[in-house]
Scaffold this active site. Structure first.
Site, PDB file in Angstrom:
ATOM      1  N   SER A 142       1.276   8.578  -2.383  1.00 53.56           N
ATOM      2  CA  SER A 142       2.040   9.379  -1.579  1.00 53.56           C
ATOM      3  C   SER A 142       2.212  10.604  -2.227  1.00 53.56           C
ATOM      4  O   SER A 142       1.978  10.899  -3.424  1.00 53.56           O
ATOM      5  CB  SER A 142       3.374   8.572  -1.361  1.00 53.56           C
ATOM      6  OG  SER A 142       4.678   9.571  -1.009  1.00 53.56           O
ATOM      7  N   TYR A 155      11.062   3.869  -4.874  1.00 55.02           N
ATOM      8  CA  TYR A 155       9.668   4.180  -4.295  1.00 55.02           C
ATOM      9  C   TYR A 155       9.017   5.255  -5.059  1.00 55.02           C
ATOM     10  O   TYR A 155       7.803   5.231  -5.525  1.00 55.02           O
ATOM     11  CB  TYR A 155       9.868   4.750  -2.952  1.00 55.02           C
ATOM     12  CG  TYR A 155       8.448   5.192  -2.178  1.00 55.02           C
ATOM     13  CD1 TYR A 155       8.009   4.331  -1.504  1.00 55.02           C
ATOM     14  CD2 TYR A 155       8.339   6.365  -1.805  1.00 55.02           C
ATOM     15  CE1 TYR A 155       6.919   4.309  -0.775  1.00 55.02           C
ATOM     16  CE2 TYR A 155       7.382   6.720  -0.795  1.00 55.02           C
ATOM     17  CZ  TYR A 155       6.549   5.667  -0.541  1.00 55.02           C
ATOM     18  OH  TYR A 155       5.596   6.287   0.395  1.00 55.02           O
TER      19      TYR A 155
HETATM   20  C1  BGC Z   1       7.137   8.221   2.939  1.00 55.10           C
HETATM   21  C2  BGC Z   1       7.486   8.625   4.112  1.00 55.10           C
HETATM   22  C3  BGC Z   1       7.879  10.188   4.207  1.00 55.10           C
HETATM   23  C4  BGC Z   1       6.797  10.905   3.690  1.00 55.10           C
HETATM   24  C5  BGC Z   1       6.997  12.609   3.385  1.00 55.10           C
HETATM   25  C6  BGC Z   1       5.838   9.189   2.391  1.00 55.10           C
HETATM   26  O1  BGC Z   1       5.303   8.725   1.317  1.00 55.10           O
HETATM   27  O2  BGC Z   1       6.596   6.956   3.166  1.00 55.10           O
HETATM   28  O3  BGC Z   1       8.833   8.169   4.610  1.00 55.10           O
HETATM   29  O4  BGC Z   1       8.151  10.595   5.249  1.00 55.10           O
HETATM   30  O5  BGC Z   1       6.350  10.391   2.276  1.00 55.10           O
HETATM   31  O6  BGC Z   1       8.096  12.611   2.690  1.00 55.10           O
END
Ligand code: BGC
Length: 254
Positions: A142, A155
């Site tokens: 991410s 997360y």
């Molecule tokens: C998350 C999303 C978020 C995006 C941008 C991703 O890793 O799962 O919920 O909108 O990042 O912030």
């Protein structure tokens, strides 16, 4: 047909980005193990569809459980004939301000988002080593492997750890011809963003901090994953590819 003759395992392929990756891999000629956990209908429908032109199986497994991961990889090898590509896509997130964060939310998030990557990578890499023909592992991290996300501490902690896990495994597995890279999506229109997608005010705010002015699609992420999986990326390892419409480079001038 960039993946002709390859066998791929995609975790969390029952929805969102994983579904798009498994679909694209199948279209490019790969045999695909479509892993799911709780999204049985979509995963099984995809495996059936992919089976019309190639080979595919849908396998339910919780990536945080070693026994289930070992069974899933063994089935992939037995039924699809080996394992060349792993995409660690399965992931969860839950909004909880840090001062209200409870142990269960922390443990479950880290179990899926970090331990799951460790387990799948280790079990798959042992198989790839034994096969002796290399492989490619792609973690869907991410932008939050490096970019803050208030309200999502477990997360972020997991994704930041996946950044270093990728770098370390890239070095350790290079001797076996196994490449390891991360794809770091920004805001992508998938079920994980359901609440934001339903809220016009939040959507406006989000579009305002994305230089390309829109959310990404799962298919736009899958295209970059396909590149890293393919032999076109034969000299790429230890890297993170951002697919975020410029979100991590956003700045406003005054
Ligand atoms: C998350 C999303 C978020 C995006 C941008 C991703 O890793 O799962 O919920 O909108 O990042 O912030």
């Amino acid at each position: 047909m960039k993946l002709q003759g390859k066998v791929a395992l995609v975790t969390g392929a029952g929805s969102g980005i994983g579904l798009a990756i498994a679909t694209r891999f199948g279209a490019e000629g790969a045999s695909v193990c479509v892993n799911y956990y709780g999204h049985a209908d979509d995963a099984q429908a995809l495996a059936r569809k992919l089976s019309e032109s190639g080979r595919a199986i849908a396998v339910e497994a919780d990536v945080s459980r070693r026994d289930q991961v070992e069974d899933m990889v063994a089935r992939t090898v037995r039924e699809l004939g080996g394992l060349d590509l792993l995409v660690n896509n399965a992931g969860i997130e839950q909004y909880k301000p840090f001062l209200e964060l409870d142990d269960d939310t922390w443990d479950r998030t880290v179990a899926v988002d970090l331990r799951g990557v460790f387990l799948c990578t280790q079990v798959a890499a042992r198989t790839m080593r034994d096969q002796g023909k290399g492989g490619s592992i792609i973690n869907i991290s991410s932008i939050h492997e490096d970019y803050t996300f208030p309200g999502f501490a477990p997360y972020c902690a997991s994704k930041g750890a996946v950044r270093m896990l990728m770098r370390t495994t890239a070095l350790e597995l290079a001797a076996h011809g196994i490449r390891v890279n991360n794809v770091a999506p920004g805001a992508v229109a998938t079920p994980i963003n359901e609440a934001t997608l339903r809220d016009p005010r939040k959507m406006d705010l989000l579009r305002g901090i994305i230089p390309l002015g829109r959310m990404g699609t799962p298919e736009e992420v899958a295209a970059v994953v396909l590149f890293l999986a393919s032999d076109e990326a034969s000299y790429v390892t230890g890297a993170t590819y951002y697919v975020d419409g410029g979100m991590t480079r956003y700045a406003r001038s005054v």
